[in-house]
Structure formats: structure tokens, C-alpha cells
Design a protein around this motif. Sequence first.
Motif, PDB file in Angstrom:
ATOM      1  N   ALA A 198     -15.725   2.459  21.676  1.00 53.12           N
ATOM      2  CA  ALA A 198     -16.265   1.135  21.365  1.00 53.12           C
ATOM      3  C   ALA A 198     -15.836   0.766  19.947  1.00 53.12           C
ATOM      4  N   ILE A 199     -15.124  -0.335  19.821  1.00 50.71           N
ATOM      5  CA  ILE A 199     -14.552  -0.708  18.522  1.00 50.71           C
ATOM      6  C   ILE A 199     -15.624  -0.891  17.464  1.00 50.71           C
ATOM      7  N   ASN A 200     -16.744  -1.517  17.825  1.00 56.90           N
ATOM      8  CA  ASN A 200     -17.762  -1.801  16.817  1.00 56.90           C
ATOM      9  C   ASN A 200     -18.610  -0.582  16.455  1.00 56.90           C
ATOM     10  N   LYS A 201     -18.333   0.559  17.106  1.00 56.76           N
ATOM     11  CA  LYS A 201     -19.065   1.785  16.768  1.00 56.76           C
ATOM     12  C   LYS A 201     -18.265   2.688  15.809  1.00 56.76           C
ATOM     13  N   ILE A 202     -17.070   2.255  15.418  1.00 61.18           N
ATOM     14  CA  ILE A 202     -16.245   3.047  14.508  1.00 61.18           C
ATOM     15  C   ILE A 202     -16.869   3.035  13.108  1.00 61.18           C
ATOM     16  N   ASP A 203     -17.061   4.221  12.543  1.00 57.01           N
ATOM     17  CA  ASP A 203     -17.602   4.336  11.181  1.00 57.01           C
ATOM     18  C   ASP A 203     -16.489   4.406  10.139  1.00 57.01           C
ATOM     19  N   THR A 204     -15.496   5.252  10.358  1.00 55.94           N
ATOM     20  CA  THR A 204     -14.384   5.380   9.414  1.00 55.94           C
ATOM     21  C   THR A 204     -13.091   5.621  10.178  1.00 55.94           C
ATOM     22  N   VAL A 205     -11.974   5.269   9.531  1.00 54.62           N
ATOM     23  CA  VAL A 205     -10.638   5.558  10.054  1.00 54.62           C
ATOM     24  C   VAL A 205      -9.867   6.250   8.941  1.00 54.62           C
ATOM     25  N   GLU A 206      -9.271   7.398   9.268  1.00 56.61           N
ATOM     26  CA  GLU A 206      -8.518   8.139   8.258  1.00 56.61           C
ATOM     27  C   GLU A 206      -7.303   8.779   8.921  1.00 56.61           C
ATOM     28  N   GLY A 207      -6.109   8.353   8.495  1.00 54.97           N
ATOM     29  CA  GLY A 207      -4.888   8.899   9.081  1.00 54.97           C
ATOM     30  C   GLY A 207      -4.814   8.608  10.564  1.00 54.97           C
ATOM     31  N   ASN A 208      -4.673   9.663  11.336  1.00 53.76           N
ATOM     32  CA  ASN A 208      -4.572   9.493  12.793  1.00 53.76           C
ATOM     33  C   ASN A 208      -5.867   9.882  13.509  1.00 53.76           C
ATOM     34  N   SER A 209      -7.007   9.641  12.854  1.00 53.23           N
ATOM     35  CA  SER A 209      -8.292   9.922  13.485  1.00 53.23           C
ATOM     36  C   SER A 209      -9.331   8.904  13.031  1.00 53.23           C
ATOM     37  N   LEU A 210     -10.411   8.855  13.783  1.00 52.27           N
ATOM     38  CA  LEU A 210     -11.514   7.964  13.416  1.00 52.27           C
ATOM     39  C   LEU A 210     -12.830   8.682  13.686  1.00 52.27           C
ATOM     40  N   GLU A 211     -13.892   8.166  13.095  1.00 52.73           N
ATOM     41  CA  GLU A 211     -15.201   8.789  13.230  1.00 52.73           C
ATOM     42  C   GLU A 211     -16.183   7.833  13.876  1.00 52.73           C
ATOM     43  N   ILE A 212     -16.920   8.360  14.840  1.00 54.27           N
ATOM     44  CA  ILE A 212     -17.985   7.613  15.512  1.00 54.27           C
ATOM     45  C   ILE A 212     -19.195   8.530  15.638  1.00 54.27           C
ATOM     46  N   ASP A 213     -20.315   8.081  15.124  1.00 53.52           N
ATOM     47  CA  ASP A 213     -21.576   8.819  15.256  1.00 53.52           C
ATOM     48  C   ASP A 213     -21.439  10.278  14.796  1.00 53.52           C
ATOM     49  N   ILE A 219      -6.460   9.955  17.218  1.00 57.91           N
ATOM     50  CA  ILE A 219      -5.763   8.826  17.819  1.00 57.91           C
ATOM     51  C   ILE A 219      -4.382   9.317  18.267  1.00 57.91           C
ATOM     52  N   GLY A 220      -4.064   9.174  19.535  1.00 56.10           N
ATOM     53  CA  GLY A 220      -2.783   9.624  20.056  1.00 56.10           C
ATOM     54  C   GLY A 220      -1.626   8.893  19.399  1.00 56.10           C
ATOM     55  N   ARG A 221      -0.513   9.579  19.253  1.00 54.29           N
ATOM     56  CA  ARG A 221       0.636   9.005  18.554  1.00 54.29           C
ATOM     57  C   ARG A 221       1.091   7.692  19.195  1.00 54.29           C
ATOM     58  N   SER A 222       1.120   7.636  20.515  1.00 51.72           N
ATOM     59  CA  SER A 222       1.587   6.421  21.196  1.00 51.72           C
ATOM     60  C   SER A 222       0.575   5.278  21.121  1.00 51.72           C
ATOM     61  N   TYR A 223      -0.669   5.575  20.730  1.00 53.59           N
ATOM     62  CA  TYR A 223      -1.712   4.557  20.643  1.00 53.59           C
ATOM     63  C   TYR A 223      -1.942   4.092  19.203  1.00 53.59           C
ATOM     64  N   LEU A 224      -1.406   4.822  18.229  1.00 55.41           N
ATOM     65  CA  LEU A 224      -1.791   4.655  16.828  1.00 55.41           C
ATOM     66  C   LEU A 224      -1.561   3.237  16.307  1.00 55.41           C
ATOM     67  N   GLU A 225      -0.379   2.691  16.539  1.00 53.89           N
ATOM     68  CA  GLU A 225      -0.067   1.362  16.008  1.00 53.89           C
ATOM     69  C   GLU A 225      -0.986   0.289  16.584  1.00 53.89           C
ATOM     70  N   GLU A 226      -1.191   0.314  17.903  1.00 56.37           N
ATOM     71  CA  GLU A 226      -2.053  -0.686  18.548  1.00 56.37           C
ATOM     72  C   GLU A 226      -3.497  -0.546  18.086  1.00 56.37           C
ATOM     73  N   VAL A 227      -3.966   0.696  17.955  1.00 54.72           N
ATOM     74  CA  VAL A 227      -5.351   0.925  17.536  1.00 54.72           C
ATOM     75  C   VAL A 227      -5.582   0.401  16.132  1.00 54.72           C
ATOM     76  N   LYS A 228      -4.686   0.712  15.202  1.00 58.07           N
ATOM     77  CA  LYS A 228      -4.874   0.254  13.824  1.00 58.07           C
ATOM     78  C   LYS A 228      -4.791  -1.265  13.727  1.00 58.07           C
TER      79      LYS A 228
END
Length: 236
Positions: A198-213, A219-228
Amino acid sequence: MKLKFLIIDDEPLAVNVIKNYLQQIENAEIVATFNNAIDGLNFLNNNTVDVIFLDINMPILDGLNFIKSLKEPPLIIITSAYTEYASESFNLDVLDYLVKPIEFPRFMKALNKVYSRLESNKVAVDTNKKRPFIFIKIDKKKMKKIFLDEILVIECLKDYLKINTTNGKFLIHSTLSDFTDQLPSGEFIRIHRSYTIAINKIDTVEGNSLEIDGMRYTIGRSYLEEVKETILNSSL
């Protein structure tokens, strides 16, 4: 909200399958069943329903011409043993097209489309919108309502999914692709072959990972650009 369903199909076995599935759903009322479209038309002249499960190949009046005869059709889900009518059916604005024999997970996917469409229609005319939700099957006989704003992460575990919410964790039999397709694309995004979040549940984004709860997710390499890009746009 209680939904009224009408079933029109000349195959008794097919009618029973849909009836049995609907009987497992809370607040689903089967108002009538008919084995021909003529009786269905006569019924609709004096009654209203929310959803019709409709066969195509029936005597005298087939399902497609039945739809064309309706001035203000309700939501319609086609149930047919044949795939060749799908294109014409969607041109008539049917909500979904189920190919017989209909498995329960596919039926539930169609039903969740019903809830999503009705919720969207309600929002258009009612500013006091109710919270969107979906139903998931958590055991052989039990369906569970999940509010979309409670979902944190959906995690793939081989043939199962673990749905992490603010009110607990639930295990269901589904694929991540099928389940993600049922969710609003502007609110959820797949970040890895094993995770949708859930996008609105993201607390932090760092490098190729994110934190929720309190948990970090890669974040998978093929998804990284779209996710960011999605996260950046959602913060504007």
C-alpha cells in the motif's frame, strides 16, 4: 449494503453453482432465477436488481440480445461455456465474463469487481463515501471482509498469499498477480515478485528497499524505477 442478484441460465447445474457461491456471501440476496431471458425481462419490468448473472446461449432470446433490450441495465456478468462471445459482450459494457465451469476464486474476482464498481458509482453521487473493501476466502466456508485502507503488504508464499493488515494477517490461496489486479492501481503497487504494498503505508525509502510498519521490504531490480517514480508522484 445488501445486493440483489438475478440469475438467468437454462442450465440447472450452472444456476446451482452460482446460487451456492452467492449463499456464501454476506448480504447477497438471490431475488429470482429464470431458465430463459423472456421471463427475466418480464421480471425486470416490475423489479430492480443490482447484478445479473447471465448465460448467452438460450432459446428464443439469447443473452446478448437480452442486454440490448434493456434501457438501463444493471451490472451484468456473463456466464458462458464459450469464449467467442467475450469481445461482443464487453462492447455491451458487461462487467465480467466467466467461462464455465466457473471456479470459486474466479467467481470472487468478478464479485469484487461488482463491489468496486458500485463503490465508484456511489462516490460519484455521494460525498459521504463508504470505505472500499474486498472479500477474501480464509477457509473452505468463511469469507472475510477486508477494508482496503487496512492493507499494509501482500506477500507471496508459493501457492498462497499472506495479507498483512492493521487488524491481523490472513492466508489465502491466490496468485499475487490476480490479487494485485483487484486493487486500485493508484493505491497499491507491486515492488517485487513477492510483494505488493500500500503506497500510503510506506514509512521510509532507502536505496532498493522501503519500510512499512517497522519491516523492510526489498524492491526488485525490474520494479525499482517505476516504484520510485510512483512514490515521488504520490508525494506531490
